[in-house]
Write an enzyme that holds these catalytic residues in place. Structure first.
Site, short mmCIF file in Angstrom:
data_model
loop_
_atom_site.label_atom_id
_atom_site.label_comp_id
_atom_site.label_asym_id
_atom_site.label_seq_id
_atom_site.Cartn_x
_atom_site.Cartn_y
_atom_site.Cartn_z
CB ILE A 137 8.78 36.86 28.01
CG1 ILE A 137 9.61 35.82 28.76
CG2 ILE A 137 7.30 36.61 28.27
CD1 ILE A 137 9.35 35.80 30.25
CG ASP A 138 5.66 36.30 22.65
OD1 ASP A 138 6.73 36.56 22.08
OD2 ASP A 138 4.99 35.28 22.42
#
Length: 319
Positions: A137-138
């Site tokens: 996940i960024d």
């Protein structure tokens, strides 16, 4: 040194691909250079036979990798308050990551990451590729991640991910009023010029995002996005591609849109929302050893909820 022992099949859709390209797609935890070295050193068997990296695969071949994987970096465990565990057992750890938390140590973020916190909680993760992280996940996206705690669990979860069997649902606030939901089926790869960005490109990797409208505002929409594939920045790129960029996205977001005659509070909230308005709300998978479906869901974070409340109030004030 960490022993790497993986086996899988070449999917039929990879027929005609170079072996090294196919392995890079199937084993994203390892660099293409590392995989090419393993092929050259004879650690990769295709139907029990060694091949060259440039050799073409036909689809359906059995792949086995038995190698010694050198740790590229030494990651240390750190006692950090960022670790929010939703579920754990001997095979997996499911965490809720806050926006702003980096997942892996790297250039510019040598420590104080989610991996450092995980290694402090479960030191055995040091023996797994990328400390057991299965999907990313960024930094500025919030929500759920699953972490493998053993090599068999890692293998099972990677296979599920490759087979598109994970259930991954996100909430996002986009710029523009969507009329209806839909699907973006557009291949992705590195931007041909700006290499730190991703882009829709004709000969990229397959990428599919489904989305549906949850709530419409005057010039924004709250949507639910469902990942079929999981390319880097996929939701952000796909929604920008169809001209509904995420609010606050510093890379793909485009210019700021503020509803006309809106309240100063809403105007300020939109101007100050400096991250992509994206939240990994739900994750479902087959437990790697219990062989049963499990699912987790976490509420939308406070900053996004505050913006949704203001956008909802704005609609009421102008109807």
């Amino acid at each position: 040194m960490v022993n790497a022992h993986f086996s899988t099949k070449i999917p039929e859709e990879m027929s005609g691909w170079r072996l090294d390209k196919a392995l890079a797609e199937l084993f994203p935890d390892y660099s293409r250079a590392r995989l090419q070295k393993w092929i050259k050193d004879g650690f990769v068997r295709v139907n029990a036979m060694p091949l060259r990296g440039k050799d073409k695969v036909q689809g359906g071949e059995d792949i086995e990798i038995i190698a010694q994987a050198e740790e590229e970096v030494t990651w240390e465990g750190q006692d950090l308050p960022i670790l929010k565990i939703l579920y754990e057992d001997k095979d997996i750890i499911v965490v809720n990551k806050d926006a702003g938390v980096v997942v892996h140590p790297g250039a510019g973020n040598p420590d104080k990451t989610l991996v450092n916190a995980l290694l402090n909680h479960a030191p055995e993760l040091a023996q797994l590729p990328r400390a057991g992280i299965i999907h990313r996940i960024d930094k500025d996206t919030s929500g759920i991640l699953v972490v493998a705690r053993s090599l068999p669990a890692h293998t099972s979860l990677v296979e599920q991910l490759q087979a598109r069997e994970f259930k991954r649902e996100y909430q996002a606030i986009v710029t523009g009023m969507m009329v209806a939901g839909g699907t973006v089926d557009a291949p992705m790869d590195r931007h041909p010029v700006h290499r730190t960005k991703m882009a829709v490109v004709a000969h990229g990797k397959p990428a599919v995002t489904h989305y549906r409208v949850m709530q419409r505002f005057r010039v924004h929409t709250l949507i639910r996005a469902i990942l079929e594939t999981g390319r880097t920045h996929q939701i952000r790129v796909h929604l920008s591609h169809v001209h509904y960029p995420l609010v606050g996205d510093p890379v793909y977001g485009g210019r700021l849109h503020i509803p006309p005659a809106s309240s100063p509070e809403l105007q300020e909230a939109l101007r100050q929302f400096k991250r992509q308005a994206l939240h990994a709300e739900k994750l479902g998978l087959i437990h790697p050893t219990q062989d049963e479906y499990m699912e987790w869901q976490v509420p939308i974070p406070a900053d996004m909820q505050h913006l949704i409340n203001l956008l909802s109030q704005d609609v009421k004030e102008h109807t």
